[in-house]
Design a protein around this motif. Structure first.
Motif, PDB file in Angstrom:
ATOM      1  N   ASP A 214       0.828  -1.208   0.000  1.00  0.00           N
ATOM      2  CA  ASP A 214       0.000   0.000   0.000  1.00  0.00           C
ATOM      3  C   ASP A 214       0.862   1.258   0.000  1.00  0.00           C
ATOM      4  OD1 ASP A 214       0.871  -0.776   2.532  1.00  0.00           O
ATOM      5  OD2 ASP A 214      -0.768   0.242   3.563  1.00  0.00           O
ATOM      6  N   ARG A 215       2.069   1.154   0.587  1.00  0.00           N
ATOM      7  CA  ARG A 215       3.029   2.250   0.570  1.00  0.00           C
ATOM      8  C   ARG A 215       4.415   1.645   0.362  1.00  0.00           C
ATOM      9  NH1 ARG A 215       3.811   5.046   5.284  1.00  0.00           N
ATOM     10  NH2 ARG A 215       4.326   6.965   4.165  1.00  0.00           N
ATOM     11  N   PHE A 216       5.152   2.185  -0.604  1.00  0.00           N
ATOM     12  CA  PHE A 216       6.494   1.658  -0.833  1.00  0.00           C
ATOM     13  C   PHE A 216       7.411   2.770  -1.333  1.00  0.00           C
ATOM     14  CE2 PHE A 216       4.051   0.951  -4.703  1.00  0.00           C
ATOM     15  CZ  PHE A 216       4.899   1.400  -5.708  1.00  0.00           C
ATOM     16  N   SER A 217       8.711   2.526  -1.210  1.00  0.00           N
ATOM     17  CA  SER A 217       9.718   3.500  -1.601  1.00  0.00           C
ATOM     18  C   SER A 217      10.674   2.846  -2.583  1.00  0.00           C
ATOM     19  CB  SER A 217      10.484   3.991  -0.361  1.00  0.00           C
ATOM     20  OG  SER A 217      11.599   4.777  -0.721  1.00  0.00           O
ATOM     21  N   PHE A 218      10.801   3.426  -3.775  1.00  0.00           N
ATOM     22  CA  PHE A 218      11.757   2.906  -4.754  1.00  0.00           C
ATOM     23  C   PHE A 218      13.074   3.642  -4.578  1.00  0.00           C
ATOM     24  CE2 PHE A 218      13.754   3.103  -9.024  1.00  0.00           C
ATOM     25  CZ  PHE A 218      14.078   1.756  -9.124  1.00  0.00           C
ATOM     26  N   GLU A 219      14.146   2.909  -4.282  1.00  0.00           N
ATOM     27  CA  GLU A 219      15.434   3.518  -3.944  1.00  0.00           C
ATOM     28  C   GLU A 219      16.502   3.315  -5.008  1.00  0.00           C
ATOM     29  OE1 GLU A 219      15.907   5.417  -1.370  1.00  0.00           O
ATOM     30  OE2 GLU A 219      13.970   5.105  -0.399  1.00  0.00           O
ATOM     31  N   GLY A 220      16.166   2.680  -6.123  1.00  0.00           N
ATOM     32  CA  GLY A 220      17.158   2.475  -7.168  1.00  0.00           C
ATOM     33  C   GLY A 220      18.274   1.538  -6.713  1.00  0.00           C
ATOM     34  N   PHE A 221      19.513   1.844  -7.107  1.00  0.00           N
ATOM     35  CA  PHE A 221      20.656   1.019  -6.736  1.00  0.00           C
ATOM     36  C   PHE A 221      21.298   1.539  -5.452  1.00  0.00           C
ATOM     37  CE2 PHE A 221      20.372  -0.136 -11.187  1.00  0.00           C
ATOM     38  CZ  PHE A 221      20.769  -1.479 -11.194  1.00  0.00           C
ATOM     39  N   LEU A 222      21.671   0.632  -4.559  1.00  0.00           N
ATOM     40  CA  LEU A 222      22.461   0.987  -3.397  1.00  0.00           C
ATOM     41  C   LEU A 222      23.901   1.274  -3.838  1.00  0.00           C
ATOM     42  CD1 LEU A 222      21.139  -1.701  -0.910  1.00  0.00           C
ATOM     43  CD2 LEU A 222      21.097   0.769  -0.484  1.00  0.00           C
TER      44      LEU A 222
ATOM     45  N   GLU B  56      20.447   5.204   7.001  1.00  0.00           N
ATOM     46  CA  GLU B  56      19.506   6.298   6.786  1.00  0.00           C
ATOM     47  C   GLU B  56      18.082   5.782   6.616  1.00  0.00           C
ATOM     48  OE1 GLU B  56      20.947   8.331   3.366  1.00  0.00           O
ATOM     49  OE2 GLU B  56      22.720   9.168   4.370  1.00  0.00           O
ATOM     50  N   LEU B  57      17.967   4.559   6.106  1.00  0.00           N
ATOM     51  CA  LEU B  57      16.655   3.955   5.844  1.00  0.00           C
ATOM     52  C   LEU B  57      16.213   3.009   6.960  1.00  0.00           C
ATOM     53  CD1 LEU B  57      17.237   3.094   2.080  1.00  0.00           C
ATOM     54  CD2 LEU B  57      15.785   4.932   2.966  1.00  0.00           C
ATOM     55  N   LEU B  58      16.971   2.966   8.037  1.00  0.00           N
ATOM     56  CA  LEU B  58      16.723   1.992   9.100  1.00  0.00           C
ATOM     57  C   LEU B  58      15.295   2.047   9.627  1.00  0.00           C
ATOM     58  CD1 LEU B  58      17.853  -0.167  11.014  1.00  0.00           C
ATOM     59  CD2 LEU B  58      18.576   1.685  12.538  1.00  0.00           C
ATOM     60  N   GLN B  59      14.748   3.250   9.784  1.00  0.00           N
ATOM     61  CA  GLN B  59      13.402   3.393  10.333  1.00  0.00           C
ATOM     62  C   GLN B  59      12.381   3.795   9.262  1.00  0.00           C
ATOM     63  OE1 GLN B  59      13.384   5.825  13.871  1.00  0.00           O
ATOM     64  NE2 GLN B  59      14.716   4.436  14.989  1.00  0.00           N
ATOM     65  N   GLU B  60      12.705   3.543   8.002  1.00  0.00           N
ATOM     66  CA  GLU B  60      11.748   3.777   6.922  1.00  0.00           C
ATOM     67  C   GLU B  60      10.580   2.799   7.070  1.00  0.00           C
ATOM     68  OE1 GLU B  60       9.388   4.651   4.311  1.00  0.00           O
ATOM     69  OE2 GLU B  60      11.222   5.868   4.080  1.00  0.00           O
ATOM     70  N   PRO B  61       9.343   3.289   7.244  1.00  0.00           N
ATOM     71  CA  PRO B  61       8.220   2.385   7.498  1.00  0.00           C
ATOM     72  C   PRO B  61       7.660   1.703   6.253  1.00  0.00           C
ATOM     73  CG  PRO B  61       7.461   4.649   7.531  1.00  0.00           C
ATOM     74  CD  PRO B  61       8.954   4.704   7.363  1.00  0.00           C
TER      75      PRO B  61
ATOM     76  N   LEU C 211      15.557  -6.264  -5.195  1.00  0.00           N
ATOM     77  CA  LEU C 211      15.713  -6.574  -3.782  1.00  0.00           C
ATOM     78  C   LEU C 211      14.702  -5.745  -3.000  1.00  0.00           C
ATOM     79  CD1 LEU C 211      17.553  -7.975  -1.593  1.00  0.00           C
ATOM     80  CD2 LEU C 211      18.878  -5.855  -1.584  1.00  0.00           C
ATOM     81  N   MET C 212      13.905  -6.385  -2.167  1.00  0.00           N
ATOM     82  CA  MET C 212      12.884  -5.681  -1.395  1.00  0.00           C
ATOM     83  C   MET C 212      13.062  -5.935   0.090  1.00  0.00           C
ATOM     84  SD  MET C 212       9.846  -6.639  -4.059  1.00  0.00           S
ATOM     85  CE  MET C 212      10.722  -8.175  -4.405  1.00  0.00           C
ATOM     86  N   ILE C 213      12.985  -4.857   0.866  1.00  0.00           N
ATOM     87  CA  ILE C 213      13.168  -4.944   2.313  1.00  0.00           C
ATOM     88  C   ILE C 213      11.891  -4.472   3.002  1.00  0.00           C
ATOM     89  CG2 ILE C 213      14.547  -4.197   4.284  1.00  0.00           C
ATOM     90  CD1 ILE C 213      16.818  -3.571   2.373  1.00  0.00           C
ATOM     91  N   ALA C 214      11.410  -5.250   3.951  1.00  0.00           N
ATOM     92  CA  ALA C 214      10.207  -4.863   4.696  1.00  0.00           C
ATOM     93  C   ALA C 214      10.467  -3.578   5.469  1.00  0.00           C
ATOM     94  CB  ALA C 214       9.800  -5.981   5.648  1.00  0.00           C
TER      95      ALA C 214
END
Length: 279
Positions: free
Chosen positions: A130-138, A151-156, A223-226
């Protein structure tokens, strides 16, 4: 086709050629020029579908320079299509500068719907969509990668990345280091192709799974991270950073008191947290 000169953004298959749309084929066959990330790569697709439209290369290294020339073609009344090597242009692919300049020049930009690896993977990942963030390449190097993950540790939101096969093991190791071994992670590789694989596990278990078979490190990867799930006693990352910086210059009690006053948290909770961190 539009009645006025138009730049069409045309997605192409990410693997299975049957995924190209009829509208994409019509546009590619009728425009005056197709801008390709790699004309040789796209040429194979066009040959398969019998498309003989003239092509020109537009990639990361020449996009800004090509834009003025392409705008001149639009001014001459030509219709133009933009494609990338695979999937939807501009999504971790060239095209942003071209589209921006074309719009500023007053010409119409028409996007066609079609294949995109990020959303294709998300649909089958079993993670919240329902909500997601596309971050491209690490970042390719571990230190920078860990900094970005921190920086993304607490990204919900669910986080979506593209990753190179040669880095997947190191990236998973960095996720474990920064986000913890239990953070749910999903790998989607070779989407729409013969060996399509979608595997999701806690980060540490997923790394073990990858290590079991070298074939699992091959092919294009999403790669997808919860997203982070906060508990009642979770401190926001900004609060932690402030407390850490102040604790380097002041006694922990004083640092906790200042942080509590600025950030609106309880002083005792901050002091306890600082003690646990060894500050």
């Amino acid at each position: 086709m539009e009645s006025n000169p138009t730049l069409y953004i045309v997605p192409t298959p990410i693997g299975n050629l049957d995924d190209i749309t009829q509208r994409a084929l019509t546009v590619l066959g009728q425009v005056d020029l197709i801008c390709c990330e790699d004309t040789r790569h796209s040429g194979k697709l066009f040959s398969h579908f019998g498309i003989s439209t003239k092509t020109v290369s537009v990639h990361d290294h020449n996009e800004r320079q090509r834009a003025a020339w392409i705008i001149s073609k639009l001014e001459a009344g030509e219709n133009i299509a933009l494609v990338s090597d695979a999937g939807t242009p501009l999504i971790s692919d060239p095209g942003y500068h071209l589209v921006s300049q074309v719009r500023q020049a007053g010409f119409t930009v028409v996007p066609l719907p079609g294949p995109c690896a990020a959303t294709t993977a998300l649909c089958a990942a079993g993670l919240p969509s329902d909500r997601f963030s596309f971050e491209g390449f690490l970042p390719p190097k571990s230190n920078a990668r860990q900094t970005k993950l921190a920086e993304l540790l607490q990204e919900p939101r669910t986080m979506i990345f593209y990753e190179a096969p040669r880095r997947i093991k190191d990236t998973l190791a960095d996720i474990i280091e920064v986000m913890g071994p239990e953070r749910p992670v999903v790998i989607a590789r070779e989407l729409t192709k013969t060996f399509e694989t979608i595997e999701g596990r806690p980060a540490s278990e997923l790394l073990e799974w990858v290590n079991e078979d070298d074939n699992r490190t091959r092919g294009e990867m999403v790669l997808m991270i919860a997203g982070f799930k906060a508990s009642d006693d979770t401190l926001p990352l900004q609060t932690v950073k402030m407390l850490e910086l102040l604790a380097k210059e002041l006694p922990l009690k004083k640092a906790a008191a200042i942080t509590a006053e600025i950030m609106g948290h309880k002083k005792n909770a901050l002091y306890k947290f600082g003690l646990e961190q060894g500050w």
